[in-house]
Design a protein around this motif. Structure first.
Motif, PDB file in Angstrom:
ATOM      1  N   TYR A  81      68.243  40.389 -32.344  1.00 31.36           N
ATOM      2  CA  TYR A  81      67.539  40.825 -33.228  1.00 31.36           C
ATOM      3  C   TYR A  81      67.923  42.479 -33.899  1.00 31.36           C
ATOM      4  O   TYR A  81      67.856  42.652 -35.158  1.00 31.36           O
ATOM      5  N   THR A  82      68.498  43.133 -32.979  1.00 27.82           N
ATOM      6  CA  THR A  82      68.927  44.192 -33.523  1.00 27.82           C
ATOM      7  C   THR A  82      70.338  44.263 -34.513  1.00 27.82           C
ATOM      8  O   THR A  82      70.441  45.022 -35.508  1.00 27.82           O
ATOM      9  N   VAL A  83      71.000  43.189 -34.033  1.00 23.82           N
ATOM     10  CA  VAL A  83      72.115  42.860 -34.963  1.00 23.82           C
ATOM     11  C   VAL A  83      71.798  42.322 -36.160  1.00 23.82           C
ATOM     12  O   VAL A  83      72.164  42.703 -37.501  1.00 23.82           O
ATOM     13  N   PHE A  84      70.710  41.577 -36.208  1.00 24.17           N
ATOM     14  CA  PHE A  84      70.144  40.910 -37.428  1.00 24.17           C
ATOM     15  C   PHE A  84      69.681  42.066 -38.356  1.00 24.17           C
ATOM     16  O   PHE A  84      69.597  42.024 -39.483  1.00 24.17           O
ATOM     17  N   ARG A  85      68.869  42.919 -37.747  1.00 27.01           N
ATOM     18  CA  ARG A  85      68.225  44.113 -38.493  1.00 27.01           C
ATOM     19  C   ARG A  85      69.273  44.959 -39.297  1.00 27.01           C
ATOM     20  O   ARG A  85      68.958  45.739 -40.104  1.00 27.01           O
ATOM     21  N   GLU A  86      70.321  45.179 -38.549  1.00 28.11           N
ATOM     22  CA  GLU A  86      71.560  46.056 -39.099  1.00 28.11           C
ATOM     23  C   GLU A  86      72.343  45.303 -40.298  1.00 28.11           C
ATOM     24  O   GLU A  86      73.119  45.709 -40.826  1.00 28.11           O
ATOM     25  N   GLY A  87      71.846  43.932 -40.487  1.00 30.49           N
ATOM     26  CA  GLY A  87      72.467  43.183 -41.596  1.00 30.49           C
ATOM     27  C   GLY A  87      73.639  42.328 -41.232  1.00 30.49           C
ATOM     28  O   GLY A  87      73.872  41.736 -42.431  1.00 30.49           O
ATOM     29  N   ASP A  88      73.881  42.424 -40.087  1.00 32.03           N
ATOM     30  CA  ASP A  88      75.184  41.583 -39.796  1.00 32.03           C
ATOM     31  C   ASP A  88      74.854  40.037 -39.418  1.00 32.03           C
ATOM     32  O   ASP A  88      74.662  39.763 -38.117  1.00 32.03           O
ATOM     33  N   PHE A  89      74.507  39.095 -40.301  1.00 30.82           N
ATOM     34  CA  PHE A  89      73.791  37.885 -40.106  1.00 30.82           C
ATOM     35  C   PHE A  89      74.647  36.886 -39.262  1.00 30.82           C
ATOM     36  O   PHE A  89      74.554  36.298 -38.468  1.00 30.82           O
ATOM     37  N   ALA A  90      75.889  36.955 -39.706  1.00 30.48           N
ATOM     38  CA  ALA A  90      76.969  36.276 -39.090  1.00 30.48           C
ATOM     39  C   ALA A  90      77.118  36.638 -37.696  1.00 30.48           C
ATOM     40  O   ALA A  90      77.013  35.717 -36.609  1.00 30.48           O
ATOM     41  N   ALA A  91      77.145  37.708 -37.129  1.00 27.79           N
ATOM     42  CA  ALA A  91      77.289  38.239 -35.774  1.00 27.79           C
ATOM     43  C   ALA A  91      75.951  37.760 -34.973  1.00 27.79           C
ATOM     44  O   ALA A  91      76.130  37.587 -33.849  1.00 27.79           O
ATOM     45  N   ALA A  92      74.977  37.894 -35.750  1.00 27.65           N
ATOM     46  CA  ALA A  92      73.723  37.494 -34.974  1.00 27.65           C
ATOM     47  C   ALA A  92      73.619  36.165 -34.595  1.00 27.65           C
ATOM     48  O   ALA A  92      72.993  35.482 -33.780  1.00 27.65           O
ATOM     49  N   ARG A  93      74.010  35.197 -35.885  1.00 28.40           N
ATOM     50  CA  ARG A  93      74.235  33.986 -35.606  1.00 28.40           C
ATOM     51  C   ARG A  93      75.082  33.542 -34.375  1.00 28.40           C
ATOM     52  O   ARG A  93      74.848  32.730 -33.633  1.00 28.40           O
ATOM     53  N   ASP A  94      76.185  33.951 -34.352  1.00 32.03           N
ATOM     54  CA  ASP A  94      77.276  33.965 -33.513  1.00 32.03           C
ATOM     55  C   ASP A  94      76.682  34.496 -31.909  1.00 32.03           C
ATOM     56  O   ASP A  94      77.038  33.705 -31.024  1.00 32.03           O
ATOM     57  N   ARG A  95      75.701  35.282 -31.739  1.00 31.47           N
ATOM     58  CA  ARG A  95      75.324  35.586 -30.541  1.00 31.47           C
ATOM     59  C   ARG A  95      74.148  34.553 -29.898  1.00 31.47           C
ATOM     60  O   ARG A  95      74.046  34.348 -28.936  1.00 31.47           O
ATOM     61  N   LEU A  96      73.542  34.195 -30.927  1.00 25.82           N
ATOM     62  CA  LEU A  96      72.474  33.098 -30.693  1.00 25.82           C
ATOM     63  C   LEU A  96      72.885  31.675 -30.507  1.00 25.82           C
ATOM     64  O   LEU A  96      72.334  30.856 -29.696  1.00 25.82           O
ATOM     65  N   ALA A  97      74.219  31.292 -31.215  1.00 26.91           N
ATOM     66  CA  ALA A  97      74.616  29.887 -31.242  1.00 26.91           C
ATOM     67  C   ALA A  97      74.784  29.261 -29.938  1.00 26.91           C
ATOM     68  O   ALA A  97      74.226  28.023 -29.870  1.00 26.91           O
ATOM     69  N   PRO A  98      75.449  29.936 -28.836  1.00 21.12           N
ATOM     70  CA  PRO A  98      75.459  29.150 -27.453  1.00 21.12           C
ATOM     71  C   PRO A  98      74.189  28.829 -27.053  1.00 21.12           C
ATOM     72  O   PRO A  98      73.999  27.839 -26.413  1.00 21.12           O
ATOM     73  N   ARG A  99      73.110  29.488 -27.174  1.00 25.27           N
ATOM     74  CA  ARG A  99      71.858  29.302 -26.570  1.00 25.27           C
ATOM     75  C   ARG A  99      71.126  28.262 -27.333  1.00 25.27           C
ATOM     76  O   ARG A  99      70.599  27.414 -26.940  1.00 25.27           O
ATOM     77  N   LEU A 138      64.075  33.540 -34.999  1.00 26.27           N
ATOM     78  CA  LEU A 138      64.964  34.281 -35.300  1.00 26.27           C
ATOM     79  C   LEU A 138      66.145  33.639 -35.527  1.00 26.27           C
ATOM     80  O   LEU A 138      67.021  34.085 -36.301  1.00 26.27           O
ATOM     81  N   TRP A 139      66.559  32.685 -34.805  1.00 30.50           N
ATOM     82  CA  TRP A 139      67.629  31.627 -35.272  1.00 30.50           C
ATOM     83  C   TRP A 139      67.635  31.098 -36.459  1.00 30.50           C
ATOM     84  O   TRP A 139      68.634  31.467 -37.271  1.00 30.50           O
ATOM     85  N   LEU A 140      66.526  30.946 -36.977  1.00 29.64           N
ATOM     86  CA  LEU A 140      66.239  30.177 -38.493  1.00 29.64           C
ATOM     87  C   LEU A 140      66.424  31.205 -39.443  1.00 29.64           C
ATOM     88  O   LEU A 140      67.030  30.939 -40.510  1.00 29.64           O
ATOM     89  N   ARG A 141      65.986  32.265 -39.089  1.00 27.96           N
ATOM     90  CA  ARG A 141      65.964  33.609 -40.240  1.00 27.96           C
ATOM     91  C   ARG A 141      67.317  34.004 -40.089  1.00 27.96           C
ATOM     92  O   ARG A 141      67.858  34.275 -41.200  1.00 27.96           O
ATOM     93  N   THR A 142      68.223  33.821 -39.043  1.00 36.18           N
ATOM     94  CA  THR A 142      69.464  34.228 -39.051  1.00 36.18           C
ATOM     95  C   THR A 142      70.246  33.278 -39.906  1.00 36.18           C
ATOM     96  O   THR A 142      71.129  33.741 -40.687  1.00 36.18           O
ATOM     97  N   LEU A 143      70.109  32.045 -39.869  1.00 32.09           N
ATOM     98  CA  LEU A 143      70.770  30.977 -40.438  1.00 32.09           C
ATOM     99  C   LEU A 143      70.517  31.050 -41.720  1.00 32.09           C
ATOM    100  O   LEU A 143      71.496  30.741 -42.760  1.00 32.09           O
TER     101      LEU A 143
END
Length: 377
Positions: A105-123, A138-143
Protein backbone atom coordinates in the motif's frame (compact mmCIF):
# COMPACT_ATOMS: atom_id res chain seq x y z
CA UNK A 1 -18.31 13.18 12.08
CA UNK A 2 -20.19 11.67 15.01
CA UNK A 3 -17.53 8.97 15.38
CA UNK A 4 -14.76 11.57 15.30
CA UNK A 5 -16.52 13.58 17.99
CA UNK A 6 -17.03 10.49 20.12
CA UNK A 7 -13.37 9.49 19.75
CA UNK A 8 -12.22 13.03 20.59
CA UNK A 9 -14.43 13.12 23.69
CA UNK A 10 -13.16 9.72 24.75
CA UNK A 11 -9.57 10.85 24.23
CA UNK A 12 -10.11 13.93 26.39
CA UNK A 13 -11.61 11.80 29.14
CA UNK A 14 -8.80 9.21 28.99
CA UNK A 15 -6.13 11.91 29.12
CA UNK A 16 -7.79 13.29 32.23
CA UNK A 17 -7.51 9.85 33.81
CA UNK A 18 -3.86 9.64 32.76
CA UNK A 19 -3.06 12.85 34.61
CA UNK A 20 -4.03 11.02 37.77
CA UNK A 21 -2.48 7.67 36.79
CA UNK A 22 0.17 8.48 34.13
CA UNK A 23 1.83 5.06 34.06
CA UNK A 24 -1.31 2.99 33.58
CA UNK A 25 -0.52 0.90 30.49
CA UNK A 26 -4.15 -0.03 29.86
CA UNK A 27 -5.13 3.65 29.84
CA UNK A 28 -2.20 4.47 27.55
CA UNK A 29 -3.28 1.81 25.06
CA UNK A 30 -6.86 3.05 25.12
CA UNK A 31 -5.67 6.66 24.74
CA UNK A 32 -3.60 5.66 21.70
CA UNK A 33 -6.62 3.99 20.09
CA UNK A 34 -8.85 7.00 20.82
CA UNK A 35 -6.28 9.47 19.50
CA UNK A 36 -5.82 7.43 16.34
CA UNK A 37 -9.58 7.20 15.80
CA UNK A 38 -9.88 10.96 16.31
CA UNK A 39 -7.12 11.71 13.79
CA UNK A 40 -4.85 13.14 16.48
CA UNK A 41 -1.68 11.54 15.16
CA UNK A 42 0.85 13.36 17.34
CA UNK A 43 -1.12 12.66 20.49
CA UNK A 44 -1.35 9.02 19.47
CA UNK A 45 2.43 8.89 19.02
CA UNK A 46 2.92 10.61 22.38
CA UNK A 47 0.94 7.91 24.19
CA UNK A 48 2.72 5.16 22.27
CA UNK A 49 6.14 6.59 23.14
CA UNK A 50 5.09 6.92 26.78
CA UNK A 51 4.23 3.22 26.81
CA UNK A 52 7.62 2.44 25.26
CA UNK A 53 9.35 4.45 27.98
CA UNK A 54 7.59 2.24 30.51
CA UNK A 55 9.09 -0.85 28.87
CA UNK A 56 6.48 -1.87 26.32
CA UNK A 57 8.21 -3.42 23.30
CA UNK A 58 7.50 -5.85 20.52
CA UNK A 59 5.94 -6.00 17.09
CA UNK A 60 2.73 -4.27 18.10
CA UNK A 61 4.60 -1.06 18.94
CA UNK A 62 6.32 -0.91 15.54
CA UNK A 63 3.10 -1.79 13.78
CA UNK A 64 1.29 1.05 15.52
CA UNK A 65 4.13 3.43 14.65
CA UNK A 66 3.77 2.42 11.01
CA UNK A 67 0.04 3.09 11.12
CA UNK A 68 0.70 6.62 12.38
CA UNK A 69 3.24 7.17 9.59
CA UNK A 70 0.70 5.97 7.02
CA UNK A 71 -2.03 8.16 8.46
CA UNK A 72 0.32 11.13 8.11
CA UNK A 73 1.25 10.03 4.56
CA UNK A 74 4.86 9.42 5.48
CA UNK A 75 4.99 6.44 3.15
CA UNK A 76 8.74 5.81 3.10
CA UNK A 77 8.97 5.93 6.90
CA UNK A 78 6.06 3.53 7.23
CA UNK A 79 7.57 1.14 4.70
CA UNK A 80 10.94 1.11 6.47
CA UNK A 81 9.26 0.19 9.76
CA UNK A 82 7.11 -2.48 8.11
CA UNK A 83 9.99 -4.09 6.23
CA UNK A 84 11.95 -4.34 9.47
CA UNK A 85 8.89 -5.67 11.25
CA UNK A 86 8.37 -8.28 8.54
CA UNK A 87 11.48 -10.07 9.82
CA UNK A 88 10.15 -10.48 13.36
CA UNK A 89 9.97 -14.15 14.42
CA UNK A 90 6.79 -13.88 16.49
CA UNK A 91 4.31 -12.83 13.81
CA UNK A 92 1.03 -14.63 13.28
CA UNK A 93 -0.15 -15.48 9.78
CA UNK A 94 -2.76 -12.72 10.09
CA UNK A 95 -0.10 -10.18 11.10
CA UNK A 96 2.15 -11.21 8.22
CA UNK A 97 -0.66 -10.66 5.74
CA UNK A 98 -1.49 -7.24 7.25
CA UNK A 99 2.17 -6.19 6.96
CA UNK A 100 2.37 -7.53 3.41
CA UNK A 101 -0.68 -5.45 2.52
CA UNK A 102 0.62 -2.29 4.15
CA UNK A 103 4.05 -2.48 2.49
CA UNK A 104 2.43 -2.76 -0.94
CA UNK A 105 0.00 0.00 0.00
CA UNK A 106 2.83 2.44 0.76
CA UNK A 107 4.32 1.74 -2.66
CA UNK A 108 0.89 2.16 -4.27
CA UNK A 109 0.33 5.48 -2.53
CA UNK A 110 3.68 6.75 -3.78
CA UNK A 111 2.38 6.15 -7.31
CA UNK A 112 4.65 3.27 -8.31
CA UNK A 113 1.85 0.98 -9.41
CA UNK A 114 4.06 -1.46 -11.30
CA UNK A 115 6.23 -1.96 -8.22
CA UNK A 116 3.16 -2.44 -6.03
CA UNK A 117 1.84 -5.01 -8.50
CA UNK A 118 5.16 -6.87 -8.48
CA UNK A 119 5.17 -6.97 -4.68
CA UNK A 120 1.68 -8.44 -4.55
CA UNK A 121 1.87 -10.78 -7.54
CA UNK A 122 3.60 -13.75 -5.83
CA UNK A 123 0.87 -13.86 -3.19
CA UNK A 124 -2.11 -13.06 -5.39
CA UNK A 125 -1.19 -15.38 -8.27
CA UNK A 126 -0.25 -18.35 -6.10
CA UNK A 127 -2.40 -21.34 -5.22
CA UNK A 128 -2.49 -20.42 -1.53
CA UNK A 129 -5.70 -19.98 0.42
CA UNK A 130 -7.86 -17.05 -0.62
CA UNK A 131 -6.35 -13.66 0.11
CA UNK A 132 -8.03 -11.32 2.56
CA UNK A 133 -10.59 -8.82 1.23
CA UNK A 134 -8.11 -5.98 1.87
CA UNK A 135 -5.43 -7.68 -0.24
CA UNK A 136 -7.92 -8.40 -3.02
CA UNK A 137 -9.02 -4.78 -3.12
CA UNK A 138 -5.44 -3.46 -3.18
CA UNK A 139 -4.42 -5.97 -5.84
CA UNK A 140 -7.23 -4.96 -8.17
CA UNK A 141 -6.66 -1.26 -7.55
CA UNK A 142 -3.00 -1.78 -8.36
CA UNK A 143 -3.75 -3.64 -11.59
CA UNK A 144 -6.27 -0.97 -12.57
CA UNK A 145 -3.87 1.90 -11.97
CA UNK A 146 -1.06 0.01 -13.72
CA UNK A 147 -3.29 -0.32 -16.79
CA UNK A 148 -3.53 -4.10 -16.47
CA UNK A 149 -7.30 -4.10 -17.02
CA UNK A 150 -7.54 -7.42 -18.81
CA UNK A 151 -5.56 -9.18 -16.09
CA UNK A 152 -7.75 -7.56 -13.43
CA UNK A 153 -10.91 -8.86 -15.13
CA UNK A 154 -9.51 -12.34 -15.71
CA UNK A 155 -8.35 -12.61 -12.10
CA UNK A 156 -11.75 -11.44 -10.86
CA UNK A 157 -13.61 -13.97 -12.98
CA UNK A 158 -11.34 -16.75 -11.68
CA UNK A 159 -11.90 -15.76 -8.06
CA UNK A 160 -15.64 -15.51 -8.61
CA UNK A 161 -15.75 -19.02 -10.08
CA UNK A 162 -13.88 -20.31 -7.03
CA UNK A 163 -16.24 -18.50 -4.66
CA UNK A 164 -13.30 -16.59 -3.23
CA UNK A 165 -14.07 -13.06 -4.46
CA UNK A 166 -14.71 -10.50 -1.73
CA UNK A 167 -17.68 -8.14 -2.33
CA UNK A 168 -15.53 -4.99 -2.08
CA UNK A 169 -13.16 -6.48 -4.65
CA UNK A 170 -16.15 -6.82 -6.99
CA UNK A 171 -16.62 -3.08 -6.67
CA UNK A 172 -13.03 -2.37 -7.74
CA UNK A 173 -13.38 -4.83 -10.60
CA UNK A 174 -16.57 -3.13 -11.77
CA UNK A 175 -14.62 0.02 -12.57
CA UNK A 176 -12.01 -1.93 -14.52
CA UNK A 177 -14.82 -3.65 -16.41
CA UNK A 178 -16.34 -0.26 -17.17
CA UNK A 179 -13.08 0.89 -18.73
CA UNK A 180 -13.01 -2.21 -20.90
CA UNK A 181 -16.59 -1.59 -22.00
CA UNK A 182 -17.88 -4.78 -20.38
CA UNK A 183 -21.34 -3.53 -19.43
CA UNK A 184 -22.72 -6.80 -18.05
CA UNK A 185 -19.77 -7.35 -15.71
CA UNK A 186 -19.79 -3.69 -14.68
CA UNK A 187 -23.42 -3.75 -13.65
CA UNK A 188 -23.28 -7.18 -12.03
CA UNK A 189 -20.18 -6.49 -9.94
CA UNK A 190 -21.12 -2.94 -9.01
CA UNK A 191 -24.60 -4.06 -7.98
CA UNK A 192 -23.29 -6.94 -5.87
CA UNK A 193 -20.70 -4.74 -4.20
CA UNK A 194 -23.21 -2.02 -3.36
CA UNK A 195 -25.70 -4.52 -2.03
CA UNK A 196 -23.05 -5.63 0.44
CA UNK A 197 -21.53 -2.19 1.08
CA UNK A 198 -23.38 0.89 -0.10
CA UNK A 199 -20.23 2.99 0.35
CA UNK A 200 -17.87 1.01 -1.88
CA UNK A 201 -16.09 3.73 -3.84
CA UNK A 202 -15.36 2.13 -7.20
CA UNK A 203 -18.79 0.54 -7.40
CA UNK A 204 -20.42 3.93 -6.83
CA UNK A 205 -18.27 5.53 -9.54
CA UNK A 206 -18.94 2.67 -11.95
CA UNK A 207 -22.69 2.69 -11.31
CA UNK A 208 -22.77 6.48 -11.59
CA UNK A 209 -20.91 6.33 -14.89
CA UNK A 210 -23.35 3.75 -16.25
CA UNK A 211 -26.24 6.02 -15.24
CA UNK A 212 -24.48 8.83 -17.08
CA UNK A 213 -24.11 6.66 -20.17
CA UNK A 214 -27.86 6.12 -19.99
CA UNK A 215 -28.30 9.91 -19.67
CA UNK A 216 -29.92 9.58 -16.26
CA UNK A 217 -28.36 12.69 -14.74
CA UNK A 218 -30.32 12.46 -11.49
CA UNK A 219 -29.25 8.88 -10.76
CA UNK A 220 -25.68 9.60 -11.80
CA UNK A 221 -25.58 12.65 -9.54
CA UNK A 222 -26.89 10.71 -6.53
CA UNK A 223 -24.37 7.87 -6.93
CA UNK A 224 -21.41 10.13 -7.61
CA UNK A 225 -22.16 12.37 -4.65
CA UNK A 226 -22.22 9.27 -2.49
CA UNK A 227 -18.83 8.34 -3.90
CA UNK A 228 -17.47 11.76 -2.99
CA UNK A 229 -18.82 11.42 0.54
CA UNK A 230 -16.56 8.36 0.78
CA UNK A 231 -13.51 9.98 -0.84
CA UNK A 232 -13.70 13.71 -1.42
CA UNK A 233 -10.47 13.74 -3.46
CA UNK A 234 -11.55 11.25 -6.12
CA UNK A 235 -10.93 13.12 -9.36
CA UNK A 236 -12.79 10.59 -11.45
CA UNK A 237 -15.97 10.93 -9.39
CA UNK A 238 -15.73 14.73 -9.61
CA UNK A 239 -15.26 14.55 -13.38
CA UNK A 240 -18.25 12.25 -13.91
CA UNK A 241 -20.32 14.47 -11.61
CA UNK A 242 -19.32 17.48 -13.71
CA UNK A 243 -20.62 15.76 -16.83
CA UNK A 244 -23.84 14.80 -15.03
CA UNK A 245 -24.38 18.42 -14.00
CA UNK A 246 -23.57 19.62 -17.52
CA UNK A 247 -25.99 17.09 -18.98
CA UNK A 248 -28.67 18.66 -16.79
CA UNK A 249 -27.41 22.20 -17.59
CA UNK A 250 -26.63 22.88 -13.93
CA UNK A 251 -23.76 25.03 -15.07
CA UNK A 252 -22.40 26.44 -11.82
CA UNK A 253 -22.47 22.99 -10.25
CA UNK A 254 -20.73 21.57 -13.33
CA UNK A 255 -18.11 24.28 -13.19
CA UNK A 256 -17.36 23.53 -9.53
CA UNK A 257 -17.18 19.78 -10.13
CA UNK A 258 -14.82 20.11 -13.10
CA UNK A 259 -12.54 22.48 -11.20
CA UNK A 260 -12.37 19.94 -8.39
CA UNK A 261 -11.69 17.17 -10.90
CA UNK A 262 -8.73 18.91 -12.53
CA UNK A 263 -7.39 19.76 -9.10
CA UNK A 264 -7.08 16.06 -8.30
CA UNK A 265 -6.64 14.78 -11.87
CA UNK A 266 -4.79 17.57 -13.72
CA UNK A 267 -3.67 15.46 -16.68
CA UNK A 268 -7.12 14.14 -17.63
CA UNK A 269 -7.94 15.47 -21.09
CA UNK A 270 -11.63 14.54 -21.03
CA UNK A 271 -12.19 16.60 -17.90
CA UNK A 272 -10.57 19.67 -19.45
CA UNK A 273 -12.92 19.22 -22.39
CA UNK A 274 -15.89 19.04 -20.04
CA UNK A 275 -14.74 22.25 -18.39
CA UNK A 276 -14.33 23.87 -21.78
CA UNK A 277 -17.87 22.99 -22.85
CA UNK A 278 -19.24 24.25 -19.58
CA UNK A 279 -17.61 27.60 -20.28
CA UNK A 280 -18.98 27.63 -23.84
CA UNK A 281 -22.53 26.99 -22.65
CA UNK A 282 -22.00 29.78 -20.09
CA UNK A 283 -20.78 31.99 -22.98
CA UNK A 284 -17.39 32.55 -21.32
CA UNK A 285 -15.30 31.97 -24.41
CA UNK A 286 -12.00 33.24 -23.03
CA UNK A 287 -12.20 30.67 -20.22
CA UNK A 288 -13.20 28.02 -22.77
CA UNK A 289 -10.08 28.77 -24.82
CA UNK A 290 -7.95 28.27 -21.71
CA UNK A 291 -9.61 24.95 -20.84
CA UNK A 292 -9.45 23.51 -24.36
CA UNK A 293 -5.92 24.86 -24.73
CA UNK A 294 -4.91 22.86 -21.67
CA UNK A 295 -6.53 19.76 -23.18
CA UNK A 296 -4.61 20.27 -26.43
CA UNK A 297 -1.35 20.77 -24.54
CA UNK A 298 -1.89 17.43 -22.80
CA UNK A 299 -2.76 15.54 -26.00
CA UNK A 300 -2.48 17.18 -29.42
CA UNK A 301 -3.94 14.11 -31.14
CA UNK A 302 -7.41 14.27 -29.60
CA UNK A 303 -9.78 15.76 -32.15
CA UNK A 304 -12.49 16.76 -29.64
CA UNK A 305 -10.15 19.22 -27.97
CA UNK A 306 -9.32 20.96 -31.26
CA UNK A 307 -13.02 21.01 -32.17
CA UNK A 308 -13.98 22.63 -28.89
CA UNK A 309 -11.18 25.16 -29.24
CA UNK A 310 -12.39 25.94 -32.77
CA UNK A 311 -15.90 26.67 -31.43
CA UNK A 312 -14.53 29.01 -28.77
CA UNK A 313 -12.36 30.87 -31.27
CA UNK A 314 -15.27 31.10 -33.71
CA UNK A 315 -17.51 32.70 -31.08
CA UNK A 316 -14.72 35.16 -30.28
CA UNK A 317 -14.54 36.12 -33.94
CA UNK A 318 -10.95 34.87 -34.26
CA UNK A 319 -11.47 33.35 -37.70
CA UNK A 320 -7.89 32.45 -38.53
CA UNK A 321 -7.35 30.62 -35.24
CA UNK A 322 -10.72 28.90 -35.56
CA UNK A 323 -10.00 27.72 -39.09
CA UNK A 324 -6.62 26.36 -37.98
CA UNK A 325 -8.25 24.33 -35.23
CA UNK A 326 -10.99 23.14 -37.60
CA UNK A 327 -8.34 21.83 -39.97
CA UNK A 328 -6.50 20.04 -37.14
CA UNK A 329 -9.71 18.55 -35.79
CA UNK A 330 -10.77 17.30 -39.23
CA UNK A 331 -7.40 15.70 -39.71
CA UNK A 332 -7.94 13.73 -36.51
CA UNK A 333 -11.70 13.15 -36.67
CA UNK A 334 -13.48 13.96 -39.88
CA UNK A 335 -16.92 13.53 -38.30
CA UNK A 336 -16.46 15.78 -35.29
CA UNK A 337 -19.68 17.58 -34.35
CA UNK A 338 -17.83 20.48 -32.75
CA UNK A 339 -15.85 20.99 -35.93
CA UNK A 340 -19.02 21.18 -38.00
CA UNK A 341 -20.51 23.60 -35.51
CA UNK A 342 -17.46 25.84 -35.56
CA UNK A 343 -17.71 26.04 -39.34
CA UNK A 344 -21.40 26.97 -39.04
CA UNK A 345 -20.55 29.76 -36.60
CA UNK A 346 -17.94 31.16 -38.98
CA UNK A 347 -20.55 31.03 -41.76
CA UNK A 348 -22.95 33.01 -39.58
CA UNK A 349 -25.48 30.19 -39.48
CA UNK A 350 -25.74 29.70 -35.69
CA UNK A 351 -25.02 31.75 -32.60
CA UNK A 352 -27.94 31.40 -30.18
CA UNK A 353 -27.81 29.85 -26.72
CA UNK A 354 -30.30 27.12 -27.62
CA UNK A 355 -28.09 25.86 -30.44
CA UNK A 356 -25.10 25.75 -28.07
CA UNK A 357 -27.12 23.66 -25.62
CA UNK A 358 -28.24 21.30 -28.38
CA UNK A 359 -24.64 20.82 -29.48
CA UNK A 360 -23.50 20.18 -25.90
CA UNK A 361 -26.25 17.58 -25.47
CA UNK A 362 -25.26 15.84 -28.71
CA UNK A 363 -21.60 15.81 -27.72
CA UNK A 364 -22.39 14.42 -24.30
CA UNK A 365 -24.60 11.73 -25.83
CA UNK A 366 -21.75 10.74 -28.13
CA UNK A 367 -19.15 10.81 -25.34
CA UNK A 368 -21.20 8.68 -22.99
CA UNK A 369 -22.87 6.50 -25.57
CA UNK A 370 -20.27 3.85 -24.77
CA UNK A 371 -19.53 2.68 -21.27
CA UNK A 372 -16.25 4.04 -20.00
CA UNK A 373 -16.69 7.44 -21.63
CA UNK A 374 -15.75 9.29 -18.47
CA UNK A 375 -12.16 8.13 -18.80
CA UNK A 376 -11.77 8.62 -22.53
CA UNK A 377 -8.99 11.05 -23.43
Amino acid sequence: MANDTTAADRLTRLEQYLREDPNNLTLLEEAFDAAFAAGEWQRARFHLRHAQALGVTGSIVEFRESRIDMAMRHWADARARLEALQMAPDLSAEAKEAIEHDIAYTVFREGDFAAARDRLAPRMLSEQAAASPALQVLWLRTLHQAGELKQAIEWTHAQAVNGALAPDAMGVASLAALDLGEMDATQAWAGAALQNNGQQLEALVAAGSVALALRDAAQARELLRRALSVHAEDGRAWSALGFAELLDFQLEAALFAFHQAVRFMPAHVGTWNGLGWTHIVRRDMDAAVQAFGQAVALDRNFGESHGGLAVAYAFLGQRELAEGEIARARGLDGNGLATQYASAILAGEVSDVESIQRLATQLLARRFGAVGGTTAG
